[in-house]
Design an enzyme around this catalytic site. Structure first.
Site, mmCIF file in Angstrom:
data_model
loop_
_atom_site.group_PDB
_atom_site.id
_atom_site.type_symbol
_atom_site.label_atom_id
_atom_site.label_comp_id
_atom_site.label_asym_id
_atom_site.label_seq_id
_atom_site.Cartn_x
_atom_site.Cartn_y
_atom_site.Cartn_z
ATOM 1 N N LYS A 62 -10.359 -5.382 -3.212
ATOM 2 C CA LYS A 62 -9.931 -4.747 -4.460
ATOM 3 C C LYS A 62 -10.372 -5.565 -5.673
ATOM 4 O O LYS A 62 -10.921 -5.034 -6.643
ATOM 5 C CB LYS A 62 -8.416 -4.587 -4.478
ATOM 6 C CG LYS A 62 -7.875 -3.831 -5.683
ATOM 7 C CD LYS A 62 -6.353 -3.804 -5.705
ATOM 8 C CE LYS A 62 -5.792 -3.095 -4.520
ATOM 9 N NZ LYS A 62 -4.321 -2.916 -4.618
ATOM 10 N N LYS A 74 -1.901 -12.454 -0.032
ATOM 11 C CA LYS A 74 -0.685 -11.640 0.087
ATOM 12 C C LYS A 74 0.427 -12.485 0.691
ATOM 13 O O LYS A 74 0.172 -13.378 1.487
ATOM 14 C CB LYS A 74 -0.934 -10.425 0.990
ATOM 15 C CG LYS A 74 0.002 -9.260 0.728
ATOM 16 C CD LYS A 74 -0.424 -8.511 -0.522
ATOM 17 C CE LYS A 74 0.410 -7.270 -0.760
ATOM 18 N NZ LYS A 74 -0.073 -6.518 -1.928
ATOM 19 N N THR A 146 -0.578 0.699 -12.107
ATOM 20 C CA THR A 146 -1.241 1.255 -10.918
ATOM 21 C C THR A 146 -1.334 2.776 -11.012
ATOM 22 O O THR A 146 -2.360 3.376 -10.670
ATOM 23 C CB THR A 146 -0.487 0.838 -9.646
ATOM 24 O OG1 THR A 146 -0.378 -0.592 -9.604
ATOM 25 C CG2 THR A 146 -1.223 1.305 -8.401
ATOM 26 N N GLY A 174 6.481 8.617 -1.607
ATOM 27 C CA GLY A 174 6.911 7.358 -2.196
ATOM 28 C C GLY A 174 7.033 7.523 -3.695
ATOM 29 O O GLY A 174 6.020 7.597 -4.396
ATOM 30 N N GLY A 176 8.338 5.485 -6.025
ATOM 31 C CA GLY A 176 8.714 4.226 -6.643
ATOM 32 C C GLY A 176 7.850 3.946 -7.848
ATOM 33 O O GLY A 176 7.397 4.858 -8.545
ATOM 34 N N VAL A 178 4.796 3.066 -8.271
ATOM 35 C CA VAL A 178 3.449 3.650 -8.296
ATOM 36 C C VAL A 178 3.512 5.174 -8.341
ATOM 37 O O VAL A 178 2.912 5.815 -9.202
ATOM 38 C CB VAL A 178 2.630 3.184 -7.074
ATOM 39 C CG1 VAL A 178 1.273 3.898 -7.027
ATOM 40 C CG2 VAL A 178 2.434 1.673 -7.103
ATOM 41 N N GLY A 179 4.249 5.757 -7.410
ATOM 42 C CA GLY A 179 4.274 7.211 -7.284
ATOM 43 C C GLY A 179 4.811 7.934 -8.498
ATOM 44 O O GLY A 179 4.259 8.954 -8.928
#
Length: 374
Positions: A62, A74, A146, A174, A176, A178-179
């Site tokens: 990414k 991560k 995002t 989802g 949250g 992002v969604g």
């Protein structure tokens, strides 16, 4: 651990354990040829070292695809993401202290962590992005970095589809950080949210759902199932909601070879990290369903994080997200179309070329021993 190893990494895998606070975590620093690794801290009860490596590799690709001077890493923490803030703060502070001298890694928020969590880490050791505004940060989740990138990836991808954004039916798995932002940005441009799911269930209305009401419910700590109206379904039934655009913004591998046939969409824009298995992506391709790979579509968060680390403003960061995500989405989908390959193959080729070019300048290939490198 070496079963994960290939020509790109991982450079380090560190298991962290502190029983006094119940800390069990894994850090994977994958490849830092381009610079120190930026990657989120994820909390979930069923994480694993393998998942951490896969997510770290996704961050390597990414960051390289976004042409950022950073590598990939991560952290996963075993635990309940909804644990009390006091306990979460204690665990994160212990983690930060344990990794104090791991200079190759820069902390960032991910599933189960937010800007408040990052402030705890900042207080312990620094080396963190996604901070609250009060301490000089650009709160990625609050501003929807995002989701902003997903919106632009979707706009570009529609140039390769036979329908337009206005009136397009969208389903989001989802709802949250992002969604909800992706749904909001798309809705403002005329798309219709017809299905949304969280861990409690799915709500579906072919006539459209009110995005603002859903966001308010989630802000109040409620489920999408508390939405007034719409048909209530199980969490996994979001897969079979008829739509034009399907956005996975939850956990890894939610679409796999066993359930991909349930999908009733024309375009999949991957908002989560590794939400679709490679086998399922191949099936999507064979069925003529276009998809935008995760590390291309959801790069907005890390682009914003890198911008914050470099001290730029939110406005500049959002401009950078728009420019980079649109350019990379177009490059990948055009290469996939021209060469007749899967979008992920085109995306990986783009990213790996950039990583390998940086590796040529390193004595030790995937890392540097230069003082002050990180």
């Amino acid at each position: 651990m070496f079963r994960f190893a290939d020509e790109l990494g991982p450079f380090k895998i560190i298991h962290v354990y502190e029983p006094s606070v119940g800390l069990r975590a894994v850090l994977v620093v994958d490849n830092v040829a381009r610079g120190p690794a930026i990657g989120g801290v994820r909390i979930a009860p069923d994480v694993s070292t393998e998942e951490c490596f896969r997510l770290a590799r996704a961050m390597t690709l990414k960051n390289a695809a976004a042409d950022l001077p950073y590598g990939g890493g991560k952290v996963v923490i075993y635990g309940d993401p909804k644990m009390p803030l006091e306990k979460k703060s204690q665990i994160l502070r212990a983690l930060a202290s344990a990794l104090r001298y791991t200079e190759e890694y820069i902390f960032a928020p991910d599933m189960g962590t937010d800007e408040v969590c990052m402030a705890c880490i900042k207080d312990e050791i620094g080396k963190v992005v996604g901070l609250p505004c009060e301490v000089g940060g650009i709160p990625l989740d609050e501003v929807g970095a995002t989701g902003w990138g997903l919106f632009h990836a979707t706009e570009v991808a529609l140039q390769y589809c036979d329908f337009e954004l206005k009136g397009a039916r969208v389903a989001v798995q989802g709802f949250g950080a992002v969604g909800k932002h992706a749904a909001s940005f798309l809705n403002r441009k005329g798309a219709v949210l017809v299905g949304v799911a969280d861990s409690q269930g799915t709500v579906h209305n072919p006539e459209g759902l009110d995005v603002d009401i859903l966001i308010r419910l989630k802000r109040e700590g409620k489920s999408v199932l508390d939405y007034p109206g719409g048909k209530k379904l199980g969490s996994d039934e979001i897969l079979s909601v008829p739509c034009d655009i399907w956005i996975p913004a939850a956990r890894p591998d939610v679409i796999n070879e066993d359930n991909v046939h349930l999908l009733k969409a024309k375009l999949v824009v991957e908002g989560a990290n590794i939400p679709v298995t490679e086998g399922a992506e191949k099936i999507l391709y064979e069925k003529g369903i276009l998809y935008v790979p995760d590390f291309i579509a959801n790069a907005g968060g890390v682009i914003c994080a890198a911008s914050e680390y470099q001290g730029v403003t939110r406005c500049t960061a959002f401009g950078s997200i728009e420019e980079k995500v649109r350019s990379n989405t177009e490059q990948v989908l055009e290469a996939a179309k021209t060469k007749g390959v899967l979008p992920r193959e085109a995306a990986v080729e783009l990213a790996v070329k950039r990583v390998k070019r940086a590796m040529k300048y390193r004595r030790w290939s995937i890392f540097s021993s230069a003082p002050g490198f990180v």
